[in-house]
Design a protein around this motif. Sequence first.
Motif, PDB file in Angstrom:
ATOM      1  N   TYR A  84      -2.676   7.626  -5.528  1.00 18.54           N
ATOM      2  CA  TYR A  84      -1.843   7.759  -6.723  1.00 18.54           C
ATOM      3  C   TYR A  84      -2.578   8.554  -7.806  1.00 18.54           C
TER       4      TYR A  84
ATOM      5  N   ASP B 222      -5.922  -7.460 -10.272  1.00 16.28           N
ATOM      6  CA  ASP B 222      -6.034  -6.005 -10.221  1.00 16.28           C
ATOM      7  C   ASP B 222      -5.551  -5.451  -8.892  1.00 16.28           C
ATOM      8  N   HIS B 223      -6.017  -6.053  -7.814  1.00 17.33           N
ATOM      9  CA  HIS B 223      -5.679  -5.578  -6.486  1.00 17.33           C
ATOM     10  C   HIS B 223      -4.171  -5.567  -6.267  1.00 17.33           C
TER      11      HIS B 223
ATOM     12  N   THR C  67       2.653  -2.052  -8.698  1.00 18.16           N
ATOM     13  CA  THR C  67       3.090  -1.023  -9.639  1.00 18.16           C
ATOM     14  C   THR C  67       3.027   0.368  -9.019  1.00 18.16           C
ATOM     15  N   VAL C  68       2.000   0.648  -8.240  1.00 20.10           N
ATOM     16  CA  VAL C  68       1.873   1.971  -7.643  1.00 20.10           C
ATOM     17  C   VAL C  68       3.003   2.227  -6.647  1.00 20.10           C
TER      18      VAL C  68
ATOM     19  N   GLN D   1      -1.922  -3.490  -8.796  1.00 23.29           N
ATOM     20  CA  GLN D   1      -1.990  -2.081  -8.450  1.00 23.29           C
ATOM     21  C   GLN D   1      -1.054  -1.769  -7.289  1.00 23.29           C
ATOM     22  N   GLN D   2      -1.141  -2.597  -6.242  1.00 26.10           N
ATOM     23  CA  GLN D   2      -0.257  -2.421  -5.097  1.00 26.10           C
ATOM     24  C   GLN D   2       1.199  -2.381  -5.542  1.00 26.10           C
TER      25      GLN D   2
ATOM     26  N   TRP E 171      -3.970   3.212  -4.485  1.00 21.28           N
ATOM     27  CA  TRP E 171      -4.308   3.468  -5.881  1.00 21.28           C
ATOM     28  C   TRP E 171      -5.012   4.812  -6.031  1.00 21.28           C
TER      29      TRP E 171
ATOM     30  N   TYR F 274      -0.193  -3.848 -17.209  1.00 24.47           N
ATOM     31  CA  TYR F 274       0.696  -3.675 -16.060  1.00 24.47           C
ATOM     32  C   TYR F 274       2.158  -3.842 -16.467  1.00 24.47           C
TER      33      TYR F 274
ATOM     34  N   LYS G  44       3.174  -0.711 -18.010  1.00 22.28           N
ATOM     35  CA  LYS G  44       3.281   0.245 -16.913  1.00 22.28           C
ATOM     36  C   LYS G  44       4.659   0.125 -16.240  1.00 22.28           C
TER      37      LYS G  44
ATOM     38  N   LYS H  75      -5.075  -7.024 -19.258  1.00 25.28           N
ATOM     39  CA  LYS H  75      -4.682  -6.430 -17.976  1.00 25.28           C
ATOM     40  C   LYS H  75      -3.203  -6.643 -17.707  1.00 25.28           C
TER      41      LYS H  75
END
Lengths: 276, 276
Positions: B268, B55-56, B62-63, B59-60, B265, B118, B121, B114
């Motif tokens: 965003y 997750d961490h 994709t964001v 997120q980094q 995140w 992503y 995403k 998950k």
Amino acid sequence: MSKKQLIMDKSLELFANQGFEATSVQQITDYCGISKGAFYLSFKSKDELIVALIDHFMQQLTVDIDLSVRTTKSDDILYYFYHTTFQAFLKHANFVKLLMKEQTHSLNDELLTKMRYYDRKTDQTILTMIEKVYGEAINKVKYDLIFAIKGLINGYSSYLLFNRMEFDVDLISRSLVEKTDTLARSITIPFITEDYGNMFQQFHDEKVSEDDLYHLIEETIDELGESIEKESLILLKEQIRTPTYHHAIVIGLIENIKNHSQYKWLTYLLTKHFDF
Amino acid sequence: MSKKQLIMDKSLELFANQGFEATSVQQITDYCGISKGAFYLSFKSKDELIVALIDHFMQQLTVDIDLSVRTTKSDDILYYFYHTTFQAFLKHANFVKLLMKEQTHSLNDELLTKMRYYDRKTDQTILTMIEKVYGEAINKVKYDLIFAIKGLINGYSSYLLFNRMEFDVDLISRSLVEKTDTLARSITIPFITEDYGNMFQQFHDEKVSEDDLYHLIEETIDELGESIEKESLILLKEQIRTPTYHHAIVIGLIENIKNHSQYKWLTYLLTKHFDF
DNA sequence: TATACTAATGACTAATCAGTCATTTTGTCA
DNA sequence: TGACAAAATGACTGATTAGTCATTAGTATA
């Protein structure tokens, strides 16, 4: 079917769905309907089974594809390359699934070396292909193109896998031929440059030693019952040490075993050894 | 650094080199210099750590990339997309290594969902980008192009990984921009056709619920010591329930936390919520 | 039928690992 | 200083696993 074959077939199913680590030997033997002891009569360890699986299927895949690139004479080499590739993916769907799942799984060094070997082998096949199709014109970007091609195959494969592997082999082949051709004719900024080619040297000169081939034939002969195939192999074995027959005869003998898919690797080596 | 952060940092190193299954909790705690019990004060289980890591970093990644595509106005969107992507790969090399190693590893359904999230995403980001660059002209082949782009990134990444991740971000970006542009302008035989687009619908309309955002802000406030960031967040929290301030003030408040990479995140989500 | 051999079995061992919890250490107040 | 709580410890448990081996079943030969 031999017990070894049974175990390989059944375990591939389990591995493809659960991965290597998550599948226990007990589970495999239960699924095969045999005892745990029987498993260890066929394979020294779980790792040996995994290596055998990788070797078996990677050989099938790479030999199929390499053969199609080597033998196709027409302008459609690119098309046949992709067609053979995806046809093979379709045929060995479970194995491809497993490969995608485990990627460069760090089970042991032997496996890693093997995977790297097959990857380099694939590079070599693709290189031969694009050199055949585009000649010298492609020289400055050919190594870059190899990675683009491998990337495209990988990208679309993950889509196929997600969609349960039901797809139009002809369409995906034509689609990728178009992309490959477009790229080949227009790349001016290669990321992977010519010096990468040094890595291939070893494969250019690679030839299976006469001894290895000889012993492989002997092993295969032992496995076979009385048959035309066995007789052909016995004759071919002699021809390796003391070539006496006419070229056409040797070709005919190889032809006798060519159509048996389980001896594709052997056929491939024989073809290479007798220089076609 | 909090204990949670320490464990995540150190375990990522081990995971990247050995894989999830092959790394024991004992090994992680030894490497961190803490006891096994201390580990379970930070994470309920080994699986929870893995999910937190995925997750961490996802997120980094994709964001970062999505933000670069959304905010770049110039003609160089493609270049900035690739540049941000490979810059992020470079920054989180260990995580990328881990992703490549484990791919779709079947640890549990939560992780699989998950990863699929992503991946979708990413598809959405790429779609937005190519629509912005090529407009309607690309409509018939845009979904096909997404997979070509993902494939290319993957193909070259595996090369980078093998070469210890030392590479020229500018060169690879320019090289891939050229390939993408060439493909976008010349594909006539898409393999993945328009109907694939239905899968994206859910993401088009996707918006994080107000409640989720509210609670995320509350949690972040609790983590923070007295600071401008904390004050800004407290004010922003109120603005979600009862918007009173001028638009410019809200933008300013978000600006106050924008530059702290650990809250990327949150930034965003805030940006999306307040509709920029 | 008796003998000798191979194939197959599955209970067992030793090792590993995730997760627990009684106990100890450390930090913080009055 | 002492009383209390929070943080940290690591020996222990139970579950799982790869691999072994004494024993049994099956089969071919004389």
